[in-house]
Motif scaffolding. Sequence first.
Motif, mmCIF file in Angstrom:
data_model
loop_
_atom_site.group_PDB
_atom_site.id
_atom_site.type_symbol
_atom_site.label_atom_id
_atom_site.label_comp_id
_atom_site.label_asym_id
_atom_site.label_seq_id
_atom_site.Cartn_x
_atom_site.Cartn_y
_atom_site.Cartn_z
ATOM 1 N N ILE A 1 17.867 -47.847 25.182
ATOM 2 C CA ILE A 1 16.830 -46.933 24.439
ATOM 3 C C ILE A 1 16.662 -45.499 25.164
ATOM 4 N N ALA A 2 16.743 -45.784 26.416
ATOM 5 C CA ALA A 2 16.314 -44.297 27.309
ATOM 6 C C ALA A 2 17.946 -43.440 26.907
ATOM 7 N N SER A 3 18.812 -43.955 26.736
ATOM 8 C CA SER A 3 20.251 -43.284 26.418
ATOM 9 C C SER A 3 20.197 -42.849 25.076
ATOM 10 N N ARG A 4 19.772 -43.370 24.176
ATOM 11 C CA ARG A 4 19.400 -42.780 22.959
ATOM 12 C C ARG A 4 18.552 -41.646 22.783
ATOM 13 N N ILE A 5 17.419 -41.918 23.553
ATOM 14 C CA ILE A 5 16.469 -40.639 23.431
ATOM 15 C C ILE A 5 16.891 -39.576 24.165
ATOM 16 N N ALA A 6 17.797 -39.693 25.165
ATOM 17 C CA ALA A 6 18.332 -38.634 25.883
ATOM 18 C C ALA A 6 19.573 -37.963 25.066
ATOM 19 N N ALA A 7 20.146 -38.798 24.472
ATOM 20 C CA ALA A 7 21.128 -38.230 23.065
ATOM 21 C C ALA A 7 20.636 -37.146 22.236
ATOM 22 N N TYR A 8 19.543 -37.808 21.620
ATOM 23 C CA TYR A 8 18.589 -37.091 20.742
ATOM 24 C C TYR A 8 17.948 -35.666 21.417
ATOM 25 N N GLU A 9 17.443 -35.780 22.689
ATOM 26 C CA GLU A 9 17.038 -34.628 23.350
ATOM 27 C C GLU A 9 18.257 -33.606 23.653
ATOM 28 N N ARG A 10 19.401 -34.141 24.027
ATOM 29 C CA ARG A 10 20.652 -33.230 24.383
ATOM 30 C C ARG A 10 20.727 -32.503 22.809
ATOM 31 N N ALA A 11 21.091 -33.156 21.897
ATOM 32 C CA ALA A 11 21.193 -32.723 20.620
ATOM 33 C C ALA A 11 20.227 -31.543 20.155
ATOM 34 N N ALA A 12 19.139 -31.839 20.332
ATOM 35 C CA ALA A 12 17.868 -30.855 20.070
ATOM 36 C C ALA A 12 17.858 -29.523 20.906
ATOM 37 N N LEU A 13 18.453 -29.805 22.117
ATOM 38 C CA LEU A 13 18.345 -28.433 23.188
ATOM 39 C C LEU A 13 19.700 -27.861 22.743
ATOM 40 N N ALA A 14 20.868 -28.468 22.288
ATOM 41 C CA ALA A 14 22.252 -27.724 21.868
ATOM 42 C C ALA A 14 22.007 -27.204 20.681
ATOM 43 N N GLY A 15 20.808 -27.559 19.860
ATOM 44 C CA GLY A 15 20.763 -26.920 18.475
ATOM 45 C C GLY A 15 21.590 -27.258 17.512
ATOM 46 N N THR A 16 22.194 -28.733 17.607
ATOM 47 C CA THR A 16 23.004 -29.228 16.785
ATOM 48 C C THR A 16 22.369 -30.295 15.804
ATOM 49 N N ASP A 17 21.050 -30.383 16.037
ATOM 50 C CA ASP A 17 20.222 -31.383 15.247
ATOM 51 C C ASP A 17 20.062 -30.899 13.767
ATOM 52 N N ASP A 18 20.748 -31.410 12.761
ATOM 53 C CA ASP A 18 20.342 -31.170 11.482
ATOM 54 C C ASP A 18 19.296 -31.275 10.852
ATOM 55 N N GLU A 19 18.542 -32.492 11.092
ATOM 56 C CA GLU A 19 17.354 -32.795 10.819
ATOM 57 C C GLU A 19 16.191 -33.296 11.706
ATOM 58 N N PRO A 20 15.620 -32.127 12.405
ATOM 59 C CA PRO A 20 14.706 -32.297 13.440
ATOM 60 C C PRO A 20 13.338 -33.224 13.164
ATOM 61 N N GLU A 21 13.165 -33.190 12.118
ATOM 62 C CA GLU A 21 11.729 -33.859 11.659
ATOM 63 C C GLU A 21 12.240 -35.361 11.728
ATOM 64 N N ARG A 22 13.381 -35.636 11.093
ATOM 65 C CA ARG A 22 13.690 -37.276 11.384
ATOM 66 C C ARG A 22 13.900 -37.489 12.729
ATOM 67 N N THR A 23 14.797 -36.783 13.267
ATOM 68 C CA THR A 23 14.827 -37.058 14.916
ATOM 69 C C THR A 23 13.550 -37.076 15.488
ATOM 70 N N ALA A 24 12.398 -36.372 15.259
ATOM 71 C CA ALA A 24 11.387 -36.550 16.024
ATOM 72 C C ALA A 24 10.598 -37.830 15.940
ATOM 73 N N ARG A 25 10.756 -38.446 14.389
ATOM 74 C CA ARG A 25 10.284 -39.577 14.012
ATOM 75 C C ARG A 25 11.164 -40.624 14.695
ATOM 76 N N THR A 26 12.382 -40.720 14.617
ATOM 77 C CA THR A 26 13.124 -41.523 15.454
ATOM 78 C C THR A 26 12.924 -41.544 17.033
ATOM 79 N N VAL A 27 12.752 -40.561 17.638
ATOM 80 C CA VAL A 27 12.171 -40.704 19.138
ATOM 81 C C VAL A 27 11.113 -41.165 19.179
ATOM 82 N N GLY A 28 10.133 -40.954 18.369
ATOM 83 C CA GLY A 28 8.809 -41.432 18.483
ATOM 84 C C GLY A 28 8.939 -42.980 18.467
ATOM 85 N N HIS A 29 9.700 -43.588 17.638
ATOM 86 C CA HIS A 29 9.839 -45.016 17.165
ATOM 87 C C HIS A 29 10.489 -45.582 18.593
ATOM 88 N N TYR A 30 11.519 -44.707 19.256
ATOM 89 C CA TYR A 30 12.121 -45.253 20.411
ATOM 90 C C TYR A 30 11.239 -45.165 21.492
#
Length: 166
Positions: A81-110
């Motif tokens: 789970i920590a690795s998945r959260i880190a992957a989402y954070e890297r994608a957000a920092l790189a600006g490659t996240d197509d769906e930031p709201e969905r990602t935020a909800r997913t990270v919240g669940h994680y």
Amino acid sequence: MTDHGPRPTAPAEHRTRLLDRRTVVPKATLAFDLGVSERSVRRASDRRREADRPRSVTSCAADGDKPVDRLAVGRSMERFIASRIAAYERAALAGTDDEPERTARTVGHYARALSLIRAYMAEIEKDREDDAGPPARSLAELRDELRRHLERLWDESRAGERDRGA
């Protein structure tokens, strides 16, 4: 077969986005977009699925008869789970996240799952400390205690016989 023209060559970041899509894309379309064969896409998809699978699940499935170390499984889940959260954070920092709201909800669940797993692991460690208890007695100590207990029973039975006989 119709000719679709030359195959496009996608930049690396576009390829990554196509492979990380959360929608269902036919392998033929994905292969054409990437400029590779369907077989290459299938192999990459299989490797990615295998890499994302938590190791504890595969090891537990193989060793069904052996007892499961709950703490090791919890640690494995925590790492995953920590690795998945880190992957989402890297994608957000790189600006490659197509769906930031969905990602935020997913990270919240994680994050909630991670806190539950940590509480579960703390409970397991507490149980292990409680189960440790006093050290086991030696065979000589057990023998001496049994001798004292049998002597006390013998003395009580003899005292009972004297009381009834008198």
